[in-house]
Scaffold this active site. Structure first.
Site, PDB file in Angstrom:
ATOM      1  N   HIS A 157      34.851  68.117  62.306  1.00  0.00           N
ATOM      2  CA  HIS A 157      34.386  67.100  63.252  1.00  0.00           C
ATOM      3  C   HIS A 157      34.991  65.730  63.000  1.00  0.00           C
ATOM      4  CE1 HIS A 157      31.361  69.628  65.268  1.00  0.00           C
ATOM      5  NE2 HIS A 157      31.248  70.213  64.085  1.00  0.00           N
ATOM      6  N   ASP A 365      38.832  58.138  64.596  1.00  0.00           N
ATOM      7  CA  ASP A 365      37.597  58.875  64.848  1.00  0.00           C
ATOM      8  C   ASP A 365      37.937  60.284  65.304  1.00  0.00           C
ATOM      9  OD1 ASP A 365      34.842  59.119  64.911  1.00  0.00           O
ATOM     10  OD2 ASP A 365      34.560  57.337  66.153  1.00  0.00           O
TER      11      ASP A 365
END
Length: 468
Positions: A157, A365
């Protein structure tokens, strides 16, 4: 029908006190577990004097959970240490903050082995295991060592760093080689997948096989691009709910006719908050005629308070916010509202709808679901503008946002000015394109894409369509 066994650092069933990205992930994993009659295994978040392997089973909202407690040394070395002081900064391209300690690596390996030791007796022959995120990179290999022949998948993730950065990690070869114990490895973007592939090919001698897979000897792993989404339908419903409507009215009244810019981020150096404040300060300096017509609301709940780098970023932002307000505020206007607390997602939905600009500018991110939540919260007839970092995973999908380099204060300042002056027709055109992606590639789409690949269904046997 195969059971789905989800393994993650922490267990959080959808409907518990969740928010932001974790809330979306909890929704997806809970749905997969209900569909496949599965089990969610992980750390309870609690401490124990001596690790015993005791498992606490619970049934919550149709999902069976199984949790274990960890010793203080486990938490210090595995979680605070290797996961959050070694892997997290390295994978977010901050090798200047990465701490390479043998004790950290040893604790990480020990806890991954403890997860495997405790989970292995619970597995049945046809179970499918789905491991989540950077805390548990070694669980697949540890399960194989214990004779597990089940299908095992992994999803990352966060970003995967380029080869030149990963090479700074002691034991990187062994770590990546261990990941070939998985049958499927998923990434949010093609960039993260290609970085993994490059390291495996150039450093470990892996060879491409099949339709996008890699092999080392007789061991083959399938690589998958699957950007996670939000639970779009539920979030849109929440925007129309009483809590969100009240929050919307509260912010409208508080804004008093001024345009609100909103940022919502966990307090973390990867989120680019220091650079964001600098860009906003540059806007205030360069556009004095617009100062009193706008304000920035930055919500940044603290995290990982035991890690020194997180204490430093909080102190830095406290100083920056004070300096900006001291230099530009007036008796009837404060340019920056900096809040160190979290809010329920229904409240945030109302805040997003009230904001003329959503400022999502991480330095790096894996995905960033705040960007997608901001889009989903907008009024279709008068939407706000999403300003998005080029270095967020979401930028690969949300190309109709105003994309920026978050390291450039000038570029951030220009983007704010452009968004504030953007005509309604352009705002609507951009929003419709963004919303089409948010609706089409939602969290249900992500979950099905991953589980089909992991289960080896016919839909996944073909070349799985890249996200639009």
């Amino acid at each position: 029908m195969s059971r789905m066994i989800v393994v993650s650092n922490r267990v959080q069933v959808s409907g518990s006190d969740a928010g932001g990205a974790q809330g979306g992930l909890a929704v997806a994993l809970s749905a997969a577990l209900r569909e496949h009659q599965g089990l969610w295994f992980g750390w309870s978040g609690e401490r124990t004097d001596t690790f015993s392997g005791h498992i606490d089973f619970r049934r919550e909202q149709g999902v069976t959970t199984a949790t274990i407690d960890l010793e203080d040394q486990d938490i210090e070395e595995y979680y605070d240490g290797y996961a959050n002081r070694t892997l997290w900064p390295l994978f977010h391209y901050r090798i200047d903050l990465a701490e390479y300690e043998r004790d950290f690596a040893g604790g990480y390996a020990r806890v991954n082995a403890r997860f495997a030791d405790t989970l292995r007796p619970l597995l049945e022959t046809d179970d499918v295991v789905w491991v989540q995120d950077y805390h548990l990179l070694l669980v697949g290999a540890e399960l194989r060592r214990r004779g597990c022949r089940n299908r095992i998948g992994f999803f990352l993730h966060i970003p995967w760093p380029p080869k030149r950065l990963l090479s700074t990690l002691p034991g990187a070869d062994a770590l990546v080689r261990a990941m070939f114990a998985y049958d499927v490895i998923g990434f949010h973007t093609r960039e993260w997948l290609e970085s993994f592939r490059e390291y495996a090919v150039l450093e470990l001698g892996a060879v491409p096989v099949g339709n996008g897979g890699l092999a080392i000897g007789d061991t083959t792993v399938e690589l998958l691009v699957a950007p996670i989404g939000i639970e779009t339908a539920d979030f849109k419903a929440a925007v129309e709910g009483s809590i969100a409507r009240a929050a919307f009215r509260q912010m409208q009244e508080s804004a008093n006719g001024r345009a609100m810019i909103i940022g919502v981020d966990r307090l973390d150096y990867s989120k680019g908050l220091e650079e964001r404040f600098a860009g906003y300060e540059r806007f205030l300096r360069d556009c004095p005629d617009q100062r009193k017509s706008v304000f920035l609301l930055q919500i940044a709940p603290p995290s990982r308070a035991t890690v020194e780098s997180y204490r430093r970023i909080r102190a830095t932002l406290d100083g920056l916010s004070g300096r900006i307000n001291g230099a530009y505020a007036d008796v009837d206007w404060v340019p920056l509202r900096y809040v160190n607390r979290g809010y329920p997602r229904e409240v945030l939905a109302g805040f997003y709808r009230a904001a003329r600009i959503g400022l999502v500018t991480p330095l790096r991110d894996g995905m960033n679901l705040v960007a997608k939540e901001y889009v989903a919260a907008q009024d279709p007839d008068d939407p706000g503008v999403l300003i998005l970092s080029r270095f967020a995973g979401a930028a690969a999908q949300l190309s109709d946002a105003v994309l920026v380099n978050p390291y450039s204060a000038e570029e951030l300042s220009d983007a704010i000015g452009r968004a504030l002056s953007m005509r309604r027709a352009e705002r609507i055109r951009r929003w419709r394109a963004l919303m089409a992606v948010v609706e089409r590639e939602d969290v249900i789409w992500w979950r099905r894409r991953c589980t089909e690949a992991l289960l080896g269904t016919q839909a996944a046997a073909e070349e799985i369509r890249e996200p639009a």
